[in-house]
Write an enzyme that holds these catalytic residues in place. Structure first.
Site, PDB file in Angstrom:
ATOM      1  N   THR A 117       0.812  -1.215   0.000  1.00 47.65           N
ATOM      2  CA  THR A 117       0.000   0.000   0.000  1.00 47.65           C
ATOM      3  C   THR A 117       0.843   1.262   0.000  1.00 47.65           C
ATOM      4  OG1 THR A 117      -1.461   1.305   1.424  1.00 47.65           O
ATOM      5  CG2 THR A 117      -0.109  -0.288   2.526  1.00 47.65           C
ATOM      6  N   TYR A 142      -1.819   0.273  10.026  1.00 46.47           N
ATOM      7  CA  TYR A 142      -2.081  -0.400   8.745  1.00 46.47           C
ATOM      8  C   TYR A 142      -0.834  -0.339   7.859  1.00 46.47           C
ATOM      9  CZ  TYR A 142      -3.720  -1.025   3.979  1.00 46.47           C
ATOM     10  OH  TYR A 142      -3.847  -1.440   2.684  1.00 46.47           O
TER      11      TYR A 142
HETATM   12  N1  UFG Z   1     -13.338  10.295   2.855  1.00 48.88           N
HETATM   13  C1  UFG Z   1     -14.378  11.168   3.139  1.00 48.88           C
HETATM   14  N2  UFG Z   1     -15.594  10.635   3.444  1.00 48.88           N
HETATM   15  C2  UFG Z   1     -15.825   9.287   3.483  1.00 48.88           C
HETATM   16  C3  UFG Z   1     -14.759   8.412   3.183  1.00 48.88           C
HETATM   17  C4  UFG Z   1     -13.529   8.943   2.875  1.00 48.88           C
HETATM   18  O1  UFG Z   1     -14.201  12.386   3.145  1.00 48.88           O
HETATM   19  O2  UFG Z   1     -16.957   8.873   3.783  1.00 48.88           O
HETATM   20  C5  UFG Z   1     -12.020  10.847   2.510  1.00 48.88           C
HETATM   21  C6  UFG Z   1     -10.948  10.457   3.516  1.00 48.88           C
HETATM   22  O3  UFG Z   1     -10.947  11.302   4.633  1.00 48.88           O
HETATM   23  C7  UFG Z   1      -9.690  10.576   2.652  1.00 48.88           C
HETATM   24  C8  UFG Z   1     -10.180  10.171   1.246  1.00 48.88           C
HETATM   25  O4  UFG Z   1     -11.599  10.308   1.289  1.00 48.88           O
HETATM   26  O5  UFG Z   1      -9.274  11.906   2.618  1.00 48.88           O
HETATM   27  C9  UFG Z   1      -9.853   8.744   0.899  1.00 48.88           C
HETATM   28  O6  UFG Z   1     -10.229   7.902   1.977  1.00 48.88           O
HETATM   29  P1  UFG Z   1     -10.426   6.328   1.829  1.00 48.88           P
HETATM   30  O7  UFG Z   1     -10.882   5.828   3.153  1.00 48.88           O
HETATM   31  O8  UFG Z   1     -11.246   6.027   0.650  1.00 48.88           O
HETATM   32  O9  UFG Z   1      -8.962   5.790   1.498  1.00 48.88           O
HETATM   33  P2  UFG Z   1      -7.560   6.090   2.206  1.00 48.88           P
HETATM   34  O10 UFG Z   1      -6.836   7.066   1.339  1.00 48.88           O
HETATM   35  O11 UFG Z   1      -7.694   6.395   3.651  1.00 48.88           O
HETATM   36  O12 UFG Z   1      -6.885   4.642   2.141  1.00 48.88           O
HETATM   37  C10 UFG Z   1      -6.828   3.975   0.918  1.00 48.88           C
HETATM   38  C11 UFG Z   1      -6.764   2.491   1.157  1.00 48.88           C
HETATM   39  C12 UFG Z   1      -5.475   2.100   1.765  1.00 48.88           C
HETATM   40  C13 UFG Z   1      -4.336   2.705   1.041  1.00 48.88           C
HETATM   41  C14 UFG Z   1      -4.501   4.158   0.866  1.00 48.88           C
HETATM   42  C15 UFG Z   1      -3.392   4.714   0.049  1.00 48.88           C
HETATM   43  O13 UFG Z   1      -7.799   2.084   2.015  1.00 48.88           O
HETATM   44  O14 UFG Z   1      -5.359   0.716   1.698  1.00 48.88           O
HETATM   45  O15 UFG Z   1      -5.726   4.401   0.219  1.00 48.88           O
HETATM   46  O16 UFG Z   1      -3.652   5.999  -0.373  1.00 48.88           O
HETATM   47  F1  UFG Z   1      -3.215   2.507   1.728  1.00 48.88           F
END
Ligand code: UFG
Length: 331
Positions: A117, A142
């Site tokens: 990741t 993670y």
């Molecule tokens: N977000 C919102 N509202 C939501 C869900 C997400 O505003 O309901 C925002 C989060 O705060 C973040 C962005 O959207 O700023 C992306 O969030 P995600 O939860 O979709 O994904 P992450 O970037 O946290 O994590 C994902 C994968 C990981 C990986 C990572 C690498 O889950 O496995 O991307 O960038 F490591």
């Protein structure tokens, strides 16, 4: 020759299974069904409900099915959850992977592809797309749990006849363009899935976590890669190993970012549904901007992404939300 897909009943794993079937590969799926669904395993594919941490069981399966390569997806994937329950992540992502790696070595499986990741980088020190040689400084259990597994694979490979590809995913999204599988995870937290559930009327609203970041519109920026392109990168990696490749680590992304607000606009536009969006505080563990420099994957493995199109990613995810309603009704 058979490919073992761990976590093959889950979101990315089930797309991998279809990619392998499309290339006439023989597949065995191992999944403990904690988050995956047995119905997502295509008929005709061998499915075994097992935990990858059960080393003797894994050794028996690897020998019985004459496995020549393992593509390892099984694990826990939610960054905020890992902050609340870190030991779950060190068990599922690190400890269990250790046993799987040893099972591979003990049974003579020489090829290992690991689902890592972008979270291994933590917050980049520079702006713009991040390359593989950047400092590795995970900011969540993670990310640390995945980095520890990367290091175990590297060290095991130096000591044993084990060759590997480590792929560091950025934000994987969308669903199979032929509608054969999709993201079915219950209680999903990932942005595009959440927004599509809101558009499909499965949630009354969605939240934007933070609009005060130092980005153009104040929301976080991510590099969203279509799941079909992502699993194709694994197929390319499999061929690299079968053709004598020994070790390779690469980012998987498109090298361009969209903000959270951009994504929500796209989901509203493609779905035609102006669902309710509430701006709230930042979410713990979020990094302001993360995009992949994916030159290494493109040049060294000749990976050519075909679906670099946010609206296409969103429309495939929306299609799957519709389909899930009928699958769940008949399940
Ligand atoms: N977000 C919102 N509202 C939501 C869900 C997400 O505003 O309901 C925002 C989060 O705060 C973040 C962005 O959207 O700023 C992306 O969030 P995600 O939860 O979709 O994904 P992450 O970037 O946290 O994590 C994902 C994968 C990981 C990986 C990572 C690498 O889950 O496995 O991307 O960038 F490591």
């Amino acid at each position: 020759m058979t490919v073992m897909v761990t976590g093959g009943a889950g979101y990315i794993g089930s797309h991998m299974v279809w990619e392998l079937l499309d290339h006439n590969e023989k597949v065995v799926v191992v999944d403990n069904l904690v988050t995956g669904f047995e119905w997502s395993v295509p008929s005709g594919v061998t499915f075994v409900k097992a935990d990858i941490g059960d080393q003797s069981k894994m050794e028996a399966l690897l020998s019985e099915h004459n496995v020549d390569a393992i593509i390892h997806f099984a694990g826990s994937v939610v960054v905020p959850e890992s902050l609340e329950d870190p030991l779950k992540y060190y068990r599922n992502n690190t400890g269990n992977s250790r046993n799987l790696i040893e099972a591979a070595i003990n049974t003579g499986v020489k090829r290992f592809i690991f689902s890592s990741t972008a979270a291994v980088y933590g917050e980049p020190l520079t702006t713009g797309p991040i390359a593989e040689n950047a400092i590795l400084n995970p900011m969540s259990p993670y990310g640390t749990s995945k980095l520890m597994t990367e290091l175990m694979i590297r060290d095991a490979s130096a000591a044993h006849d084990l060759h590997y590809v480590i792929l560091r995913y950025f934000n994987v999204a969308g669903c199979d363009l032929e509608g054969r599988t999709g993201q079915s995870t219950a209680g999903a937290t990932h942005l595009i899935k959440v927004a599509c559930e809101a558009a499909a009327g499965k949630r009354p609203m969605m939240k934007v976590f933070g609009t005060d970041y130092d980005t153009e519109d104040g929301s976080c920026i991510r590099d969203f890669i279509h799941v079909n392109d992502l699993v194709n990168a694994h197929y390319v990696a499999l061929n690299f190993l079968r053709n004598g490749g020994q070790k390779f680590t690469a980012n998987c992304g498109y090298s361009r970012g969209y903000s959270v607000l951009d994504v929500i606009k796209a989901v509203k536009r493609v779905s035609g549904n102006d669902f309710r969006v509430v701006k709230t505080d930042r979410r713990a563990g979020d990094i302001p901007a993360l995009t992949a420099n994916s030159n290494r994957l493109r040049t060294r493995l000749e990976w050519e992404p075909k679906h670099d199109d946010l609206d296409l990613i969103v429309s495939s995810a929306l299609e799957w939300e519709k389909k899930l309603l009928t699958i769940r009704k008949s399940a």
